[in-house]
Every structure is written in structure tokens, then in C-alpha cells.
Write a protein that holds these residues in place. Structure first.
Motif, mmCIF file in Angstrom:
data_model
loop_
_atom_site.group_PDB
_atom_site.id
_atom_site.type_symbol
_atom_site.label_atom_id
_atom_site.label_comp_id
_atom_site.label_asym_id
_atom_site.label_seq_id
_atom_site.Cartn_x
_atom_site.Cartn_y
_atom_site.Cartn_z
ATOM 1 N N GLY A 1 -4.286 8.167 4.153
ATOM 2 C CA GLY A 1 -3.959 8.140 5.574
ATOM 3 C C GLY A 1 -4.855 7.205 6.348
ATOM 4 O O GLY A 1 -4.404 6.468 7.235
ATOM 5 N N LYS A 2 -6.147 7.217 6.003
ATOM 6 C CA LYS A 2 -7.105 6.326 6.671
ATOM 7 C C LYS A 2 -6.738 4.867 6.418
ATOM 8 O O LYS A 2 -6.766 4.033 7.344
ATOM 9 C CB LYS A 2 -8.507 6.611 6.122
ATOM 10 C CG LYS A 2 -9.586 5.578 6.472
ATOM 11 C CD LYS A 2 -9.946 5.647 7.943
ATOM 12 C CE LYS A 2 -11.193 4.812 8.238
ATOM 13 N NZ LYS A 2 -11.054 3.371 7.966
ATOM 14 N N GLU A 3 -6.360 4.544 5.193
ATOM 15 C CA GLU A 3 -5.957 3.174 4.863
ATOM 16 C C GLU A 3 -4.685 2.783 5.622
ATOM 17 O O GLU A 3 -4.549 1.647 6.109
ATOM 18 C CB GLU A 3 -5.725 3.061 3.358
ATOM 19 C CG GLU A 3 -5.461 1.642 2.859
ATOM 20 C CD GLU A 3 -6.682 0.742 3.005
ATOM 21 O OE1 GLU A 3 -6.479 -0.474 3.158
ATOM 22 O OE2 GLU A 3 -7.818 1.257 2.979
ATOM 23 N N ALA A 4 -3.756 3.733 5.736
ATOM 24 C CA ALA A 4 -2.511 3.469 6.487
ATOM 25 C C ALA A 4 -2.827 3.189 7.947
ATOM 26 O O ALA A 4 -2.285 2.246 8.551
ATOM 27 C CB ALA A 4 -1.569 4.658 6.366
ATOM 28 N N PHE A 5 -3.719 3.994 8.529
ATOM 29 C CA PHE A 5 -4.086 3.796 9.927
ATOM 30 C C PHE A 5 -4.750 2.437 10.139
ATOM 31 O O PHE A 5 -4.507 1.779 11.162
ATOM 32 C CB PHE A 5 -5.020 4.907 10.402
ATOM 33 C CG PHE A 5 -4.321 6.189 10.747
ATOM 34 C CD1 PHE A 5 -3.192 6.178 11.558
ATOM 35 C CD2 PHE A 5 -4.781 7.415 10.284
ATOM 36 C CE1 PHE A 5 -2.534 7.349 11.897
ATOM 37 C CE2 PHE A 5 -4.133 8.594 10.610
ATOM 38 C CZ PHE A 5 -3.011 8.562 11.415
ATOM 39 N N PHE B 1 0.822 -1.205 0.000
ATOM 40 C CA PHE B 1 0.000 0.000 0.000
ATOM 41 C C PHE B 1 0.862 1.264 0.000
ATOM 42 O O PHE B 1 0.503 2.282 -0.596
ATOM 43 C CB PHE B 1 -0.902 -0.027 1.248
ATOM 44 C CG PHE B 1 -1.514 1.294 1.580
ATOM 45 C CD1 PHE B 1 -2.542 1.820 0.805
ATOM 46 C CD2 PHE B 1 -1.046 2.035 2.655
ATOM 47 C CE1 PHE B 1 -3.100 3.058 1.103
ATOM 48 C CE2 PHE B 1 -1.600 3.267 2.954
ATOM 49 C CZ PHE B 1 -2.627 3.782 2.180
ATOM 50 N N LEU B 2 2.037 1.193 0.658
ATOM 51 C CA LEU B 2 2.900 2.365 0.793
ATOM 52 C C LEU B 2 4.303 2.012 0.272
ATOM 53 O O LEU B 2 5.246 1.862 1.055
ATOM 54 C CB LEU B 2 2.962 2.779 2.268
ATOM 55 C CG LEU B 2 3.547 4.149 2.603
ATOM 56 C CD1 LEU B 2 2.653 5.264 2.076
ATOM 57 C CD2 LEU B 2 3.716 4.287 4.115
ATOM 58 N N PRO B 3 4.457 1.837 -1.031
ATOM 59 C CA PRO B 3 5.741 1.365 -1.589
ATOM 60 C C PRO B 3 6.917 2.273 -1.287
ATOM 61 O O PRO B 3 8.049 1.795 -1.140
ATOM 62 C CB PRO B 3 5.457 1.291 -3.103
ATOM 63 C CG PRO B 3 4.267 2.164 -3.325
ATOM 64 C CD PRO B 3 3.448 2.067 -2.081
ATOM 65 N N GLU B 4 6.671 3.622 -1.180
ATOM 66 C CA GLU B 4 7.777 4.526 -0.856
ATOM 67 C C GLU B 4 8.313 4.290 0.559
ATOM 68 O O GLU B 4 9.384 4.757 0.914
ATOM 69 C CB GLU B 4 7.356 5.989 -1.029
ATOM 70 C CG GLU B 4 6.172 6.401 -0.185
ATOM 71 C CD GLU B 4 4.852 6.265 -0.936
ATOM 72 O OE1 GLU B 4 4.051 7.212 -0.873
ATOM 73 O OE2 GLU B 4 4.620 5.228 -1.578
ATOM 74 N N GLY B 5 7.520 3.541 1.328
ATOM 75 C CA GLY B 5 7.953 3.212 2.686
ATOM 76 C C GLY B 5 9.143 2.288 2.728
ATOM 77 O O GLY B 5 9.867 2.220 3.733
#
Length: 580
Positions: free
Chosen positions: A564-568, A373-377
Motif C-alpha cells: 500500500g505504501k508503494e502504491a501511495f 507494480f500492480l499488475p491486477e490493476g
């Protein structure tokens, strides 16, 4: 000149009147001695040997009186001499002879007994060093086999697998956070062990302590002792002349032998340990040959021979003469050791290791989804590993040396990635725009979101402080890194304790971050859900102007908040394994 000859010479020099006076005094003193004979009889036994009873005859009392009067020797010195003579008589009558009691020289037979004791205990120590004193087998958390500590405790208490994999699986089914899961494991292990018969537990502890007594024989320099019985051509000499070092080493040996158990119980334990090693060590392994060579020593006949050899050595009597002390007794306080505590710690560590493997497997799946979901992570993840010593690869080393592990590496990494790859990259600005520019129907929602933003900023400071402490140059880093660079530093008990305290402290700091992140993320996840519902509603219920904030850039605001909601949502699910 002997004391008796000296006495006779002095009496002959006396005048007739002096002799009469001496006779009168002797008769008076003898009367007093007879009246005190009942008291004296209670002091007749020597500490060295109960057979060395000192009976003072009439002649003994006369000599004591005369010697005291002439200053030749005191009453105590006379009794000491008499008791030493009794020991000499005993050693003189031993066959084959071990000692020249006149010169205190030791014969080869004494060395032969020492050699026989050394040979048998050398094999016993080989067995113990392969099992009880082998850290790779004793309390290793390898889940593939039963540790030696478990095997020995269960053998001595006649139990089997008091707390195992099935019990851990039952706890895992409760979906507890890691911290509570570990606490529950501790509680359950303590509970199940507390049901054991205290007498069996005490027996296990006592036997364990006695094995350490045998281990103490390694401190006795047998080889150097035996060299005293060889001449310059390395042949057996006719006698050995004890010196100060020799006597001190014999005292050390006497102290250990006085506490060693050569009993059927110890024989059963050694037999069980040999069986355990036979199951663990492959027949092709070099250690297996050593195990076969130990076989002859671990038998009833061999133990009987060993007991006889120790008895025939008469070590205490020999030392009594060498030290000129008939009251000599070896003294050594055997430290109490707790096998039950070792057992509990091993079972707890193995259970936690198994639980960690299961939890980590589940977490890895969700962690991978987070990075999808957060590839830059992934770039942030790489940065994290270079900023701190608190990383997953270090746990392998900690586990190898039976040290507590870093418990919250994954969640702390996730927290760092959140701040580095999302919070700083526009999400914080989007939240700020929402709070500052939004028209909230419910002021409570606005204040709550505002306070959460402040809390996240404070949490970021806590995270940076954690990285400072565990990064290069940090106080915690310096202690931890010293171990990782040089594991032999664990040889220092003080350093080992300090290292364990540091690991515990760093884990507590990490848990504080995880707990706060879990709490704040859960709240944001909930309230952002309300806000995003307004984006899709014809009549917004919470933020009345939600569709006009930032004008033409409103779709970007919606996308940022949705992300952000998906990350949370992902973070809350991952941290649920660690917080609580």
C-alpha cells in the motif's frame, strides 16, 4: 386623366365669384409660402441621393395649394411624386439603359451587372470558404501548422508568434499541476496580447467583421434573380418584370452591398489569405486548381471593376422606384466580431494541447510503472473503461470538434484501480487491523490513520457517484453520449453550449476526486512510512506492538502495508501533475 387636366376641368366648372375667391386665397397662401421658403430649403435633400434636391418653384406651390384644396393630393404626396420623378430622370439618362422608368421593367443590362457582381464575389467567397470559414484551417489545434486565425490576426497586427512552444516549455519547467499550468497559460496569453496597439486590434476586429459581410452574399439567391432575365427558351429576354420576391431579394442584396468594403485593405487581406493557402495546400491537391482560378479576381484592376459595376447598378435608385419610396435606404446592422478573442482562444488551446502532450508523455511512463507494480490493476482498468464515458479515447473526438477535453481521465482511472484492485483486496482490512489492534505511543497518529480510513471510504462513495453520473443512464452520460453518437448535434448552438457546460462540470467533479485522493494519499504515504520503519526497528517508536499484530500472520500484514505504501508513492507522483 392627369392631376393637371383634372385641375383645369374643375376650375372651368367654377362660377366667376368662386374663381375670384380662389384667386384671393391663392395669393394669401403664396405669401405665407414665400415667408417659409427659408425653412423649406433645409428639407430639400433626399436620403437616396444628395443630388435630388427638391426646389419648390412658384408654380409648384400653386399646384400644391390647388391640389390640396381639391383633394387631388396632399403636399407630401406632391413632393414624393416630384422626388420620384427626379430619380426616374436620373435612371432614364443612364446609358446603356437599365430600366423602363414608366413601367418599372428592368432591361438585360441590369441583369448583366448582377451577373458580374455574382461572378467576382463567387470567387472571393471560394477563397474565404477555403480559409476563414474552413474549420479545419481556421482554429484547428493541430500543432504542425499555423492556423488561419493566427495567420490573419498576426498579419493585421504586424506581429509574429506572440506566444509559442518555447513559452509553454518555460511554464512546463515549473512543474505545475495541469490545472495551474492551464491557468498560467491563460494568464500569459492575455498578458502578451494586451501589449498590442489597441488601434491595430480594432482594425483586425473590423476587417474580420467585414469578411462576414461578404459571407452574407451566400444568402442572396443570385441564380434565381438571373433567371428573371431569361425566357422560356433560356435565352436573354427583352425585359424583366419584378415581382414581390424579386424586390425582396434585391433589398437583401442592397443591404449587404451597402456594408461591403471593396478597399485596398480587404484586397491585402485576401491576397494574404491566398498566400497562406498556397503554403498549406499541396500543388497536387484538387483545391490548388481552385486557388489558381481565384487569382484574376484578387487584383487591384478586378476590385476597381467591381466597384464600378456596383456603382453602375444604381441598386438603391432602382429599389426606390420599385418600392415607390424616394427615401429608401438599405438597413443592416453588421454584428461586431472579435478576431482578437478568436486568436487568444486558438493560442490557448494549442498551447494547452502541446502542454497536455508533454504531461501525458511523462504521466504515461509513471502510469506504466504503477501497473507493473500492480499488475491486477490492468483488469480494473478495463472495467473502468466500460463503466464511464469519461475515457481517454473520447478526447480525440472532442479535440476534432474543438471542444474542451476530459482533463482528468488518467488520475480518475488510477483512483478507480486503487479502490478496485488494492483497497477492496485486503489493504483496507490491513489498515483496519493496524488501527484497531495496534498500541500507539502517539494517540494522534492513531486518530489520524483512523480519520484517513474514513475519508477514503467517503472518497470511494464520491467515486461511485461520479461513475453513476457518467455511466450509462446517468444525467451527464446522456448529454455527452448524444454528441458522441451524433456530432451533427453541435449544429444547435444551445446544445453546444450545454455540452461545453457538461464537460466543464464533469471535469470539476473529477478534479474534486483527484484533489482529495492526492491529499489523502500524501498523508498515508507519510504516516505508513513511520509504521513500516517500526517493523524494521528493534524498539518500535510509533506502534509498540507492531511485530505481534495478527500473530503468525504478521508478515502478511507487513507485506500488505508495504504494498500500500508503494502504491501511495506512485499515486502521489502521478497526481502531482493534476492536483494543486
Amino acid at each position: 386623366m392627369s392631376p393637371t387636366e383634372k385641375l383645369s376641368e374643375e376650375i372651368l366648372k367654377m362660377q366667376p365669384d368662386e374663381r375670384k375667391e380662389l384667386k384671393a386665397k391663392m395669393e394669401e397662401t403664396l405669401g405665407k409660402m414665400k415667408s417659409g421658403s427659408s425653412v423649406e430649403s433645409s428639407k430639400r435633400k433626399s436620403k437616396v441621393d444628395e443630388s435630388f434636391e427638391i426646389y419648390l418653384s412658384l408654380w409648384d406651390r400653386i399646384l400644391i395649394f390647388v391640389f390640396s384644396l381639391l383633394g387631388v393630393m396632399s403636399r407630401g404626396e406632391y413632393i414624393l411624386r416630384k422626388r420620384l420623378n427626379l430619380i426616374r430622370d436620373k435612371l432614364k439618362n443612364i446609358s446603356p439603359p437599365m430600366m423602363n422608368v414608366r413601367t418599372n421593367e428592368l432591361y438585360p443590362q441590369f441583369g448583366k451587372y448582377i451577373f458580374e457582381i455574382y461572378q467576382k464575389f463567387r470567387r472571393i467567397l471560394e477563397l474565404l470558404n477555403m480559409s476563414v470559414f474552413n474549420p479545419n484551417l481556421w482554429d484547428n489545434t493541430n500543432l504542425q501548422y499555423t492556423t488561419c486565425a493566427e495567420y490573419l490576426f498576426e498579419f493585421l497586427t504586424n506581429t509574429r508568434s506572440l506566444f509559442g512552444t518555447s513559452d509553454v516549455k518555460s511554464l512546463l519547467a515549473k512543474k505545475l499541476p495541469v490545472k495551474k499550468l492551464f491557468e498560467q497559460i491563460d494568464t500569459e496569453v492575455e498578458k502578451v496580447v494586451s501589449t498590442l496597439d489597441p488601434a491595430l486590434v480594432n482594425k483586425a476586429n473590423k476587417v474580420y467583421s467585414k469578411l462576414f459581410v461578404i459571407k452574407e452574399l451566400e444568402s442572396v439567391d443570385f441564380k434565381r434573380i438571373l433567371k428573371y432575365f431569361a425566357n422560356e427558351r433560356n435565352e436573354i429576354s427583352k425585359y424583366c418584370i419584378p415581382d414581390v420576391w424579386f424586390v425582396e431579394e434585391l433589398e437583401k442584396l442592397a443591404s449587404v452591398l451597402s456594408e461591403i468594403d471593396i478597399t485596398p485593405m480587404i484586397l491585402d487581406v485576401l491576397t494574404a489569405l491566398k498566400k497562406y493557402l498556397g503554403e498549406i495546400i499541396g500543388k497536387d491537391a484538387p483545391e490548388y486548381k481552385s486557388l489558381l482560378e481565384i487569382d484574376p479576381v484578387i487584383s487591384s484592376e478586378s476590385f476597381e471593376e467591381l466597384r464600378d459595376t456596383i456603382e453602375n447598378l444604381h441598386l438603391i435608385e432602382v429599389l426606390s422606384l420599385l418600392k415607390k419610396d424616394p427615401d429608401y435606404i438599405p438597413f443592416w446592422v453588421v454584428p461586431d466580431r472579435s478576431l482578437v478573442n478568436v486568436y487568444k482562444e486558438v493560442v490557448k488551446r494549442k498551447s494547452k494541447a502541446y502542454a497536455s502532450n508533454v504531461v501525458n508523455s511523462s504521466v504515461k511512463e509513471k502510469q506504466n510503472l504503477f501497473y507493473v507494480f500492480l499488475p491486477e490493476g490492468l483488469e480494473s482498468k478495463e472495467k473502468f473503461s466500460n463503466l464511464t464515458i469519461y475515457t481517454e479515447d473520447k478526447n480525440e473526438i472532442l479535440s476534432k470538434y474543438q471542444l474542451p477535453q476530459f482533463l482528468y481521465v488518467v488520475p480518475v482511472e488510477i483512483i478507480y484501480v486503487f479502490f478496485d484492485a488494492l483497497w477492496k483486496k485486503g489493504f483496507y482490512s490491513s489498515l483496519n487491523d493496524l488501527v484497531v489492534n495496534g498500541i500507539f505511543k502517539d494517540k494522534y497518529l492513531k486518530s489520524t490513520l483512523s480519520n484517513l480510513i474514513i475519508s477514503f471510504n467517503e472518497l470511494e462513495k464520491d467515486l461511485l457517484d461520479f461513475l453513476r453520473r457518467t455511466g450509462k443512464g446517468g444525467e451527464e452520460y446522456n448529454i455527452l453520449n448524444k454528441f458522441f453518437e451524433d456530432p451533427t448535434s453541435l449544429n444547435s448552438e444551445n446544445f453546444k453550449r450545454m455540452l461545453q457546460q457538461k464537460i466543464s462540470f464533469v471535469n470539476s467533479l473529477a478534479y474534486s476526486l483527484v484533489f482529495k485522493m492526492s491529499d489523502y494519499s500524501g498523508q498515508f504515504n507519510k504516516y505508513l512510512g513511520y509504521v513500516l520503519d517500526d517493523f524494521n526497528s528493534l524498539t518500535p517508536e510509533y506502534v509498540l506492538n507492531i511485530k505481534s499484530i495478527k500473530g503468525i500472520h504478521n508478515p502478511l500484514l507487513k507485506a500488505s502495508l508495504s504494498r500500500g505504501k508503494e502504491a501511495f508513492s506512485n499515486i502521489v507522483e502521478i497526481l502531482s501533475y493534476f492536483s494543486g
